[in-house]
Design an enzyme around this catalytic site. Structure first.
Site, mmCIF file in Angstrom:
data_model
loop_
_atom_site.group_PDB
_atom_site.id
_atom_site.type_symbol
_atom_site.label_atom_id
_atom_site.label_comp_id
_atom_site.label_asym_id
_atom_site.label_seq_id
_atom_site.Cartn_x
_atom_site.Cartn_y
_atom_site.Cartn_z
ATOM 1 N N GLY A 22 -21.410 52.638 -29.539
ATOM 2 C CA GLY A 22 -21.287 51.240 -29.935
ATOM 3 C C GLY A 22 -22.560 50.453 -29.732
ATOM 4 O O GLY A 22 -22.536 49.311 -29.277
ATOM 5 N N ALA A 23 -23.692 51.053 -30.095
ATOM 6 C CA ALA A 23 -24.986 50.480 -29.732
ATOM 7 C C ALA A 23 -25.647 49.686 -30.845
ATOM 8 O O ALA A 23 -26.826 49.340 -30.725
ATOM 9 C CB ALA A 23 -25.928 51.601 -29.279
ATOM 10 N N ASN A 24 -24.930 49.377 -31.911
ATOM 11 C CA ASN A 24 -25.587 48.638 -32.998
ATOM 12 C C ASN A 24 -25.498 47.130 -32.829
ATOM 13 O O ASN A 24 -26.100 46.376 -33.582
ATOM 14 C CB ASN A 24 -25.012 49.055 -34.367
ATOM 15 C CG ASN A 24 -23.550 48.714 -34.501
ATOM 16 O OD1 ASN A 24 -22.854 48.575 -33.506
ATOM 17 N ND2 ASN A 24 -23.087 48.597 -35.732
ATOM 18 N N THR A 25 -24.759 46.670 -31.802
ATOM 19 C CA THR A 25 -24.630 45.232 -31.590
ATOM 20 C C THR A 25 -24.263 44.959 -30.138
ATOM 21 O O THR A 25 -23.891 45.868 -29.387
ATOM 22 C CB THR A 25 -23.537 44.645 -32.530
ATOM 23 O OG1 THR A 25 -23.542 43.217 -32.427
ATOM 24 C CG2 THR A 25 -22.172 45.156 -32.177
ATOM 25 N N GLY A 26 -24.390 43.700 -29.726
ATOM 26 C CA GLY A 26 -23.879 43.258 -28.432
ATOM 27 C C GLY A 26 -24.405 44.000 -27.225
ATOM 28 O O GLY A 26 -25.604 44.301 -27.110
ATOM 29 N N TYR A 172 -4.799 46.224 -24.333
ATOM 30 C CA TYR A 172 -6.205 46.187 -23.915
ATOM 31 C C TYR A 172 -6.308 46.465 -22.413
ATOM 32 O O TYR A 172 -7.149 47.271 -21.983
ATOM 33 C CB TYR A 172 -6.826 44.832 -24.241
ATOM 34 C CG TYR A 172 -8.285 44.721 -23.849
ATOM 35 C CD1 TYR A 172 -9.259 45.451 -24.520
ATOM 36 C CD2 TYR A 172 -8.681 43.891 -22.795
ATOM 37 C CE1 TYR A 172 -10.598 45.353 -24.167
ATOM 38 C CE2 TYR A 172 -10.016 43.791 -22.436
ATOM 39 C CZ TYR A 172 -10.973 44.528 -23.124
ATOM 40 O OH TYR A 172 -12.299 44.435 -22.761
#
Length: 299
Positions: A22-26, A172
């Protein structure tokens, strides 16, 4: 260590290979950016390869992109095969990707989306890459949890996939509690090897896209309160980076923002709920996770 732990405390990462999901944002992007800035060869493991390439172009250093869809066991197995073929050793696996407060949905394999993505996907990926980590002294598996592991959180072994009823917040909470239980049980299994450790972290309340799926009743207040309550993604990434790089870190620890309520601040060692420390539940979750994913960990 005296003073606040900041990006400047990250040791030289040259010669190390880091995989960040999940490293393309945030938070994932900031984690990858700072690791690359300190010399690591970083793999952005992302669902959207084009967005991953755009993110990689904004990072200075040795950065590559790997397709990874954590909602699909087939994609996870394919990504793991690619990573194993490309990287004979892995120093850091950072299980960062996640979804939050989504409407009732299932993954390609029929798992509830939050549990399937946040826990089962990372469980499977870790198991498939573990033999690339175990030979490497000082290697680490860092899994990102949340203060949400305390909120309406329990492991519903009688209905893990929320088929009888569904709560966005409860699902969650279950997934983030599972992240911690996975870390603690993984550390127990890694300890005899003496090379790899498992650590957890959480970002507090960071200004990212993660809460975009929050119910409308929460989304409006969050939008108004965000400037007051949240911290920038680069601050939210620091607990993960400390867990991944601080030489003083010990397996089984949990890092989060140090200010009151763990909402914001510089990273410090924090505690987790009593439920997360239930060893019998950890072992039961592990067994169920192996059964659901078909991934058995090397002992």
């Amino acid at each position: 260590m005296s003073g606040n732990w900041t990006e400047q405390h990250i040791p030289d990462q040259r010669g190390r290979v880091a995989i960040v999901t999940g490293a393309n944002t945030g938070l994932g992007f900031e984690t990858a950016r700072m690791l690359a800035a300190h010399g690591a060869a970083v793999v952005l493991a992302v669902r959207d390869v084009e967005k991953g390439k755009q993110a990689a172009a904004r990072i200075t250093g040795d950065v590559t992109v790997q397709a990874l869809d954590l909602t699909s066991l087939d994609s996870i197995r394919s990504a793991a095969a690619d990573l194993r073929a490309t990287h004979p050793r892995i120093d850091l696996l950072i299980n960062n990707a996640g979804v939050m407060y989504t409407q009732k949905q299932t993954t390609a394999d029929g798992f509830e989306l939050q549990f399937g993505t946040n826990h089962l996907g990372h469980f499977a990926l870790t198991g498939l890459l573990l033999d690339r980590l175990l030979p490497v002294p000082g290697s680490r598996v860092v899994t990102v949890s949340s203060t949400g592991h305390r909120i309406r959180a329990a492991i519903h072994f009688d209905d893990l996939q929320w088929e009888r009823s569904y709560s966005r917040v409860g699902a969650y909470g279950q997934s983030k509690l599972a992240n911690l239980m996975f870390t603690y049980e993984l550390q127990r299994r890694l300890a005899p090897h003496g090379t790899t450790v498992a650590v957890a972290a959480h970002p507090g309340m960071s200004n990212t896209e993660l809460a975009r799926n929050a119910p409308a009743a929460l989304r409006v207040p969050l939008t108004w309160l965000a400037p007051l309550l949240t911290q920038k993604a680069e601050m939210g990434a620091l607990p993960t980076l400390r867990a991944a790089t601080d030489p003083a870190v010990v397996g089984g620890q949990y890092y989060g923002p140090g200010n009151r309520g763990e909402i914001r601040g510089y990273p410090k060692l924090v505690s987790s709920s009593a439920d997360s420390r239930d060893q019998a539940a950890q072992q039961r979750l592990w067994t169920v996770s192996e059964e659901l994913t078909g991934v058995t960990f090397q002992r």
